[in-house]
Design an enzyme around this catalytic site. Structure first.
Site, PDB file in Angstrom:
ATOM      1  N   ASP A 167       0.993  -1.089  -0.093  1.00  0.00           N
ATOM      2  CA  ASP A 167       0.320  -0.257  -0.453  1.00  0.00           C
ATOM      3  C   ASP A 167       0.987   1.435   0.145  1.00  0.00           C
ATOM      4  O   ASP A 167       1.844   1.311   0.696  1.00  0.00           O
ATOM      5  CB  ASP A 167      -0.771   0.459   1.305  1.00  0.00           C
ATOM      6  N   ASP A 188       4.824   2.330  -4.069  1.00  0.00           N
ATOM      7  CA  ASP A 188       4.202   3.127  -5.174  1.00  0.00           C
ATOM      8  C   ASP A 188       3.275   1.570  -6.088  1.00  0.00           C
ATOM      9  O   ASP A 188       4.365   1.465  -6.719  1.00  0.00           O
ATOM     10  CB  ASP A 188       4.616   4.650  -5.010  1.00  0.00           C
ATOM     11  N   ASP A 218      -6.972  -3.485  -5.981  1.00  0.00           N
ATOM     12  CA  ASP A 218      -8.402  -2.716  -5.588  1.00  0.00           C
ATOM     13  C   ASP A 218      -8.031  -1.048  -5.493  1.00  0.00           C
ATOM     14  O   ASP A 218      -7.774  -0.661  -4.291  1.00  0.00           O
ATOM     15  CB  ASP A 218      -9.146  -3.045  -4.587  1.00  0.00           C
ATOM     16  N   CYS A 236     -14.743   0.798  -6.170  1.00  0.00           N
ATOM     17  CA  CYS A 236     -15.947   0.580  -5.423  1.00  0.00           C
ATOM     18  C   CYS A 236     -16.590   2.677  -5.589  1.00  0.00           C
ATOM     19  O   CYS A 236     -16.855   3.038  -5.051  1.00  0.00           O
ATOM     20  CB  CYS A 236     -15.176   0.984  -3.192  1.00  0.00           C
TER      21      CYS A 236
END
Lengths: 180, 736
Positions: free
Chosen positions: B406, B433, B450, B507
């Site tokens: 992350d 990154d 994601d 999302c």
């Protein structure tokens, strides 16, 4: 990431053996591969060799965690065991303490265990012996140090402390930041 | 021995010591309680008594009614004040509503008591507006000053009663000022709320009137109450759904839409940009459902950690703690939905010991789509807070390895915490990154991306998105996502024996962040879309406004809060077909589509001779095609002559090199004759390597895919990395 030096290894194994005795070799020689300890940012990580190879690709400043963190070395080179090692130590624990449901919450908040909350304790527990604390449903809750021998526990009054709190799973919420 | 109890002998027991007290209570109560039990056998006397009793109860009512006119003898000269007031009210009403003047009077005097009754009853109905519907209140209201709500209610009652005659009035109203129209709209709206029976008639005759522009400007200054706006939204949507029947003459659909847009912005507190985007994505009626769904939270869901426990045991343990839960659905074996709980669900000992994880239902989906197998190496590029990472680890049973990455170091702490808590041992956590990824490490069997997004699917969790996002945010997200997806694709090892998959999910429900990004990836890399394995959810868009996406985008899935009751989500599963990166810039979409389109089993053969002819005339660029030609014989396929026309129609460009390229594609992709070719391969023009590069968008069958990979592997075995001097090496290979 580097392997542990001899002294570091010795210190750590001493600490571990307080809880699991001589079962430490079971941690290293496992049926599903060889596992090893590595030091990174003063923390000791326990991982399989496969992961080790993968992790060497990652630069030191970007690596956050590998496998499972067992604990860390303090500035004065003492080894402090973290709650994250519980899953590995619990199955091999030599001395166990079971805590009653009522006092479960109290232990999870970081308090010591009193005689009134003590459900069961392994026979022949020496004083200041490292113990693993379980709930009555055999769910490991954390580590502790026995404040009294088993015999003494029977005789002492209900409000006295029998197990000193060292680490508990409530820390996952209370001190999430210190995990890394 | 005790006295034997003989059941046949019924000893009648008289009243005992305490009997009198009990009886007394009964008799006292019976004085108050009216015996309404069914048909009790009454003697004549008791029947008379019952009748009298009934009369007595009626009389008070009558008295109440006659109170309004007092007793009969006095009614002429002694009138109760309320009645006067009613008349006064009616007079006032008459003043304000000229149409109903005379009718009011008639009603008032003609109906008399009956009206009172009705109005009493109507008052009861009015009381729906949070005023207690008590007899007492009613009487009070009649005896004293009427509350303003009751006056208004009575007024409306009259209006409703006049309704049959009021249609004409309405027509007349159309010529009135807009202000009055609005008022009447309001009144009508209130009436609608009151009586359903009237509502039915109402809808047929009522037309939703667009307020004029001047009036809307006025509204900006006036505070329109939300109730009115909501009603107006509903009416507007109704009109738009049945536009031809319900539209006002002369008003364009766009006017209705613009009114709806501004109303929605006001009512649901969105900014203009987002509402316009949502209106593009959803039809109007669904849009309302979506907006409503965003106002309420999705249900809390948890995922059982199968490394430590089973769903059944966990459910039992939680139920014992006082949690009300249910399995999540047929599609998940590890999900549980929490309805309510007496203990904090994020702090139970089960949670702390890592037996479950709090995770949104939509977050299960990308991992289920990716379905990592045991022993694989998996990369999670955007792992925080670690729910998907730990789910993957449990599916892999702690074998293989997972790299959880992350870009945000603070959020990584939660990843560490969750990984340790849930007992995941095969994870490495790093803080890169995502775009750096293939450089750091590559060759993963599966990758999950994601991507960070604008969050328009999780508005229920973060209402700030409603007003905080605008065009620039969405485009910035889209740009980042495109870079990330390319890096993700490059990190996958296409030759992985068990994998070679990438799942891209967000999302968000914006097309710019979802289908557009996947389409971009399809163009830029040798990947194709494959079914996600999720059998519910809406299919992704193939076209949107002015954009056209590859038809295989249908395999991606969209999830919405209002239809699947989970956060808005988009999932697409891609399979990497080859490790080479096509560096030839795809100049136009047409060209790309032509190369991608399905070709029936080769028209290549027909094109082969053409390309062969072109070969001698080949420029250095085309030398590769020559290679391709040579490679063809390697394949032991029997050429199939197929419709040339078909292929040609597919190939929109008939430029030489491209045609040949396509021919190559056809040739290389033709499999055993019977099967229609679904894939085309394009040889690298600039070929860093002469590995076959397969561009695919397709619905290749598994079988064909395997064939391809087999062939690829074969070829790869034959040629190692080809240097610049490809001709020679090819010659050697062909010579084999």
């Amino acid at each position: 990431m580097r392997p542990l030096t001899d002294e570091e290894t010795k210190t750590m194994f001493e600490k571990l053996s307080k809880y699991i005795g001589e079962n430490i070799r079971l941690l290293i020689d496992r049926p599903d591969g060889t596992y090893c300890f590595r030091l990174h940012n003063d923390r000791v990580y326990y991982m399989s060799e496969r992961i080790l190879k993968l992790a060497t690709n990652i630069s030191r400043d970007k690596l956050v965690s590998v496998g499972t963190c067992f604990g860390k070395f303090t500035k004065t080179q003492k080894f402090r065991l973290h709650i994250t090692a519980l899953d590995f130590l619990a199955p091999y624990a030599k001395f166990k303490v079971w805590v009653k449901p009522g006092s479960e919450q109290s232990f999870l908040y970081g308090n010591h265990i009193m005689k009134s909350g003590l459900g069961r304790i392994t026979e022949n527990t020496a004083q200041y012996q490292g113990v693993v604390v379980y709930s009555m449903a055999d769910v490991p809750l954390g580590f502790g140090v026995a404040a009294k021998t088993t015999q003494e526990c029977r005789m002492v009054d209900p409000m006295s402390i029998v197990v000193f709190h060292q680490a508990d799973i409530g820390e996952y919420i209370r001190s999430e930041d210190t995990l890394t | 021995m005790g006295r034997k109890l003989d059941p046949t002998v019924k000893v009648k027991r008289g009243p005992g010591r305490k009997a009198r007290k009990q009886k007394g209570a009964e008799t006292e109560l019976s004085k108050f309680l009216v015996d309404d039990d069914g048909p009790k056998k009454l003697s004549s006397r008791s029947r008379k008594r019952a009748i009298k009793r009934a009369q007595v109860t009626k009389e008070p009512k009558q008295e109440e009614k006659s109170k309004k006119g007092f007793s009969d003898e006095n009614s002429k000269w002694l009138k109760p004040t309320q009645r006067k007031r009613k008349i006064e009210q009616s007079e006032e009403d008459e003043d304000s509503d000229s149409q109903w003047e005379e009718e009011d009077d008639d009603d008032e005097e003609g109906f008399g008591k009956k009206e009172m009754e009705e109005e009493e009853d109507d008052d009861d109905e009015d009381m729906v507006d949070d005023y207690g519907a008590d007899e007492g209140d009613e009487q009070d209201s009649d005896g004293e000053e009427l509350l303003p709500i009751e006056r208004a209610a009575r007024k409306q009652k009259k209006q409703i009663r006049k309704k049959p005659g009021s249609d004409d009035d309405e027509d007349e109203e159309e010529e009135d000022d807009d202000d009055e129209e609005d008022e009447k709209d309001d009144l009508k709206e209130d009436e609608e709320e009151e009586e359903d029976t009237v509502q039915a008639n109402f809808d047929e005759t009522e037309t939703f009137k667009l307020p004029a522009a001047a009036d809307r400007a006025k509204e900006g200054l006036l505070q329109m109450d939300l109730q009115t706006i909501h009603q107006r939204i509903r009416d507007n949507v109704d009109v738009l759904s049945h536009f031809s029947e319900k539209r006002e003459e002369g008003k364009e659909r766009s006017e209705y839409l613009s009114l709806l847009r501004s109303d929605l912005c006001t009512y649901y507190s969105y900014n203009e940009f987002l509402i316009s985007k949502l209106m593009d994505i959803f039809p109007v009626s669904e849009l309302i459902d979506f907006l409503e769904a965003n106002e309420i939270q999705r249900p809390v869901t948890i995922r059982t950690n199968t490394l430590k426990t089973r769903r059944r045991d966990l459910a039992q343990a939680l139920i014992n703690r006082g949690v009300n839960l249910d399995p999540l659905g047929k599609w998940s074996k590890v999900g549980l939905v929490i309805y309510d709980s007496s203990v904090p669900i994020g702090a139970t000992p089960e949670y702390l010991s890592g037996q479950y994880m709090l995770q949104g239902a939509s977050s299960f989906l990308p991992v289920m789509a990716l379905s990592p197998q045991e022993g694989e190496s998996v990369l999670d590029m955007s792992a925080a807070p670690g729910g998907k990472t730990t789910y993957m680890a449990q599916l892999m049973r702690n074998t293989g390895m997972i790299v959880a990455n992350d870009a945000n170091a603070d959020r990584l702490k939660s990843v560490v915490g969750n990984i340790h808590r849930l007992g995941v041992t095969n994870a490495v956590i790093c803080n890169y990154d995502g775009r750096q990824f293939p450089k750091v490490m590559g060759g993963f069997d599966r990758v999950l991306l994601d991507a960070p997004c604008s969050g328009t699917g999780v508005i229920s969790k973060d209402p700030g998105v409603k007003t905080g996002k605008d065009e620039a945010d969405v485009l910035r997200s889209a740009h980042l996502q495109k870079e990330l997806i390319l890096s993700a694709i490059d990190s996958v090892n296409a030759d992985s024996p068990t994998g070679g998959y990438l799942v891209y999910c967000t999302c968000s429900i914006m097309v710019e962040e979802n289908e557009w990004v996947v389409d971009y990836a399809l163009k830029k890399r040798n990947v194709k879309l494959v079914p996600t394995g999720l059998d519910f959810g809406k299919e992704g868009f193939i076209r949107f406004k002015e954009r056209r996406f590859h038809p295989s985008l249908k395999l991606s899935r969209r999830f919405y809060p209002h239809s699947q009751n989970m956060d808005g989500f988009f999932v697409a599963k891609l399979k990497k077909l080859s490790n080479t990166i096509p560096t030839a810039p795809r100049e136009t979409e047409d060209e790309v589509e032509s190369t991608k389109t399905e070709t029936a089993a080769s028209s290549e053969q027909i094109q082969k001779p053409e390309s062969k002819q072109q070969k001698p005339a080949s420029t250095p660029e085309k030398s590769n095609m020559g290679k391709k030609q040579k490679l063809k014989p390697e394949k032991s396929e029997t050429p199939i002559i197929t419709k040339k026309a078909g292929v040609k129609s597919e190939n929109k460009k008939s430029d030489g090199p491209k045609k040949a390229k396509i021919a190559k594609l056809d040739g290389e992709t033709s499999k055993k004759s019977a099967k229609p070719n679904k894939k085309q391969k394009v040889k690298e023009l600039n070929g860093d390597s002469t590995k076959e590069v397969v561009i695919e968008k397709k619905k290749g069958s598994q079988f064909e895919k395997n064939n391809k990979t087999k062939r690829k592997n074969l070829l790869k075995k034959n040629k190692n990395r080809m240097g610049k001097n490809k001709f020679k090496k090819l010659k050697n290979m062909v010579g084999q």
